[in-house]
Write an enzyme that holds these catalytic residues in place. Structure first.
Site, PDB file in Angstrom:
ATOM      1  N   GLY A 181       0.736  -1.264   0.000  1.00 55.56           N
ATOM      2  CA  GLY A 181       0.000   0.000   0.000  1.00 55.56           C
ATOM      3  C   GLY A 181       0.760   1.305   0.000  1.00 55.56           C
ATOM      4  O   GLY A 181       0.136   2.349  -0.175  1.00 55.56           O
ATOM      5  N   GLY A 183       2.986   2.540  -2.128  1.00 54.99           N
ATOM      6  CA  GLY A 183       3.519   2.979  -3.426  1.00 54.99           C
ATOM      7  C   GLY A 183       2.889   4.262  -3.952  1.00 54.99           C
ATOM      8  O   GLY A 183       1.730   4.571  -3.669  1.00 54.99           O
ATOM      9  N   CYS A 186      -0.056   3.468  -6.117  1.00 58.02           N
ATOM     10  CA  CYS A 186      -0.830   2.357  -5.568  1.00 58.02           C
ATOM     11  C   CYS A 186      -2.129   2.895  -4.983  1.00 58.02           C
ATOM     12  O   CYS A 186      -2.132   3.930  -4.325  1.00 58.02           O
ATOM     13  CB  CYS A 186       0.016   1.741  -4.469  1.00 58.02           C
ATOM     14  SG  CYS A 186      -0.878   0.615  -3.434  1.00 58.02           S
TER      15      CYS A 186
HETATM   16  P1  5GP Z   1       7.036   3.811  -5.262  1.00 57.11           P
HETATM   17  O1  5GP Z   1       8.530   3.725  -5.155  1.00 57.11           O
HETATM   18  O2  5GP Z   1       6.596   4.358  -6.577  1.00 57.11           O
HETATM   19  O3  5GP Z   1       6.423   4.533  -4.097  1.00 57.11           O
HETATM   20  O4  5GP Z   1       6.484   2.325  -5.150  1.00 57.11           O
HETATM   21  C1  5GP Z   1       6.829   1.331  -6.086  1.00 57.11           C
HETATM   22  C2  5GP Z   1       6.116   0.045  -5.724  1.00 57.11           C
HETATM   23  O5  5GP Z   1       4.691   0.199  -5.822  1.00 57.11           O
HETATM   24  C3  5GP Z   1       6.370  -1.119  -6.667  1.00 57.11           C
HETATM   25  O6  5GP Z   1       7.628  -1.711  -6.490  1.00 57.11           O
HETATM   26  C4  5GP Z   1       5.212  -2.056  -6.332  1.00 57.11           C
HETATM   27  O7  5GP Z   1       5.452  -2.816  -5.178  1.00 57.11           O
HETATM   28  C5  5GP Z   1       4.094  -1.080  -6.018  1.00 57.11           C
HETATM   29  N1  5GP Z   1       3.148  -1.004  -7.152  1.00 57.11           N
HETATM   30  C6  5GP Z   1       3.418  -0.834  -8.456  1.00 57.11           C
HETATM   31  N2  5GP Z   1       2.300  -0.797  -9.188  1.00 57.11           N
HETATM   32  C7  5GP Z   1       1.276  -0.962  -8.336  1.00 57.11           C
HETATM   33  C8  5GP Z   1      -0.154  -1.048  -8.500  1.00 57.11           C
HETATM   34  O8  5GP Z   1      -0.704  -0.901  -9.583  1.00 57.11           O
HETATM   35  N3  5GP Z   1      -0.866  -1.263  -7.370  1.00 57.11           N
HETATM   36  C9  5GP Z   1      -0.265  -1.401  -6.142  1.00 57.11           C
HETATM   37  N4  5GP Z   1      -1.042  -1.652  -5.099  1.00 57.11           N
HETATM   38  N5  5GP Z   1       1.059  -1.301  -5.959  1.00 57.11           N
HETATM   39  C10 5GP Z   1       1.815  -1.097  -7.032  1.00 57.11           C
END
Ligand code: 5GP
Length: 346
Positions: A181, A183, A186
């Site tokens: 959660g 991300g 996300c």
């Molecule tokens: P960020 O660094 O952008 O905050 O988080 C990246 C992470 O978000 C990814 O490695 C993956 O675990 C998560 N993530 C990527 N795409 C999605 C999505 O469509 N839904 C959700 N729940 N998480 C995602």
């Protein structure tokens, strides 16, 4: 129903307290770490940051650029065997230390990675990635992969609690990916109400993994270099970044121009955009749990890497850690109700 009353923390709830230090300059700080993975028994050294296995982050171009900094790219799962071959054939042998082959847990995913690994046996890291790592089927898949690939280093996730970290390590995984959660694209917390504040997840999961000789990746939620430092300070062995690596020359994602300004599309792997592109739309029974956003074009990823590494190096000098390895031992988090001064914007 039950309520756990202990407050769990995210990056925004803490700062790292500075400590007396004998370090003269941040140039004295080494960000490289050496690990031996618990099940594969493989040794690795490098800078423990990983570009996320999203198709607007974990591209071959990104892998080529980040490998020069000894940073890993979890290459997204949508490349074909032919694309893998033409990429690997142009790379030096050292690339294998800095790429992971990502996979889901479906039959077609399994067949595809078997073919890719057969053709390129030097690939070491496998990243078995599902949104919800709590299913028995997922644990079974990790066990199966350990049997098929006894000497590969297996990354598996995502989970957010110690007991599941232990179960996955005992099932054969080496490195557990932690985060549900947090991300940037996300929407799981919005669509489902499920999640766990990332810093507490790191602290609890690192403790469980390290007790068994395993490692963890903090995955998601880092917005600025200070968050990366806090993740390491909390005990993460690796930090995975999506949004911070999006929007660059190497990131992939459609380029759009609006009012003379350049953007690149960045989207969650379970967003409508990703589903339309890779699965022919969203299945009837599920909701999209990811956003599609436009990220300002940021140029070459090298500049962002220097910014992140410079920040973490500086954190190390503030607490007197001459190596990244010492950062977590030297970290005292203080709980706060303020972060940076926003007077001139974020
Ligand atoms: P960020 O660094 O952008 O905050 O988080 C990246 C992470 O978000 C990814 O490695 C993956 O675990 C998560 N993530 C990527 N795409 C999605 C999505 O469509 N839904 C959700 N729940 N998480 C995602």
């Amino acid at each position: 129903m039950r309520i756990e009353n202990e407050l769990k923390l995210g990056f925004k709830d803490v700062m790292i307290r500075p400590k007396r230090s004998t370090l003269k300059s941040r140039s004295q700080v080494s960000l490289e770490r050496n690990f031996t993975f618990v099940n594969s028994q493989k040794k690795w050294s490098g800078v423990p940051i990983i570009a996320a296995n999203m198709d607007t982050v974990g591209t071959f171009e990104m892998a080529e650029a980040l490998s020069k900094y000894k940073i890993i790219t979890a290459v997204h799962k949508h490349y074909t065997l032919e694309e893998w071959s033409s990429f690997l054939n142009q790379q030096p042998d050292s690339i294998y230390d800095y790429i992971a082959l990502s996979t889901g847990i479906g039959k077609s995913d399994e067949e595809k990675i078997q073919k890719i690994v057969e053709a390129h046996p030097k690939i070491n890291f496998l990243c078995i990635d599902v949104a919800n790592g709590y299913s028995e089927h997922f644990v079974g898949f990790v066990k199966k992969m350990r049997t098929i690939f006894p000497d590969k280093t297996i990354i598996a996730g995502n989970v957010v609690s110690g007991e599941m970290v232990e179960e996955l390590i005992l099932a054969g995984a080496d490195v557990i990916k932690v985060g549900i959660g947090p991300g940037s694209v996300c929407t799981t917390r919005i669509k489902t109400g499920v999640g766990y504040p990332q810093l507490s997840a790191i602290i609890e999961c690192a403790d469980a993994a390290h007790g068994l000789g395993g490692h963890i990746i903090s995955d998601g939620g880092c917005k600025i270099p200070g968050d990366v430092a806090k993740a390491f300070g909390g005990g993460a062995d690796f930090v995975m970044l999506g949004g911070m690596f999006a929007g660059h020359d190497e990131s992939g994602g459609e380029i759009v121009e609006e009012n003379g300004k350049k953007y690149r599309l960045f989207y969650g792997m379970s967003s409508q955009t990703a589903m339309d592109k890779h699965s022919g739309g969203i299945a009837e029974y599920r909701a999209s749990e990811g956003k599609t956003v436009k990220v300002s074009y940021k140029g070459a990823v090298a500049e962002t890497v220097k910014d992140i590494l410079g920040g973490v190096r500086s954190t190390c000098t503030y607490v007197g850690a001459s190596q990244l390895r010492e950062l977590s031992k030297r970290t005292t988090f203080i709980r706060v109700s303020e972060q940076e001064n926003q007077i001139f914007g974020g």
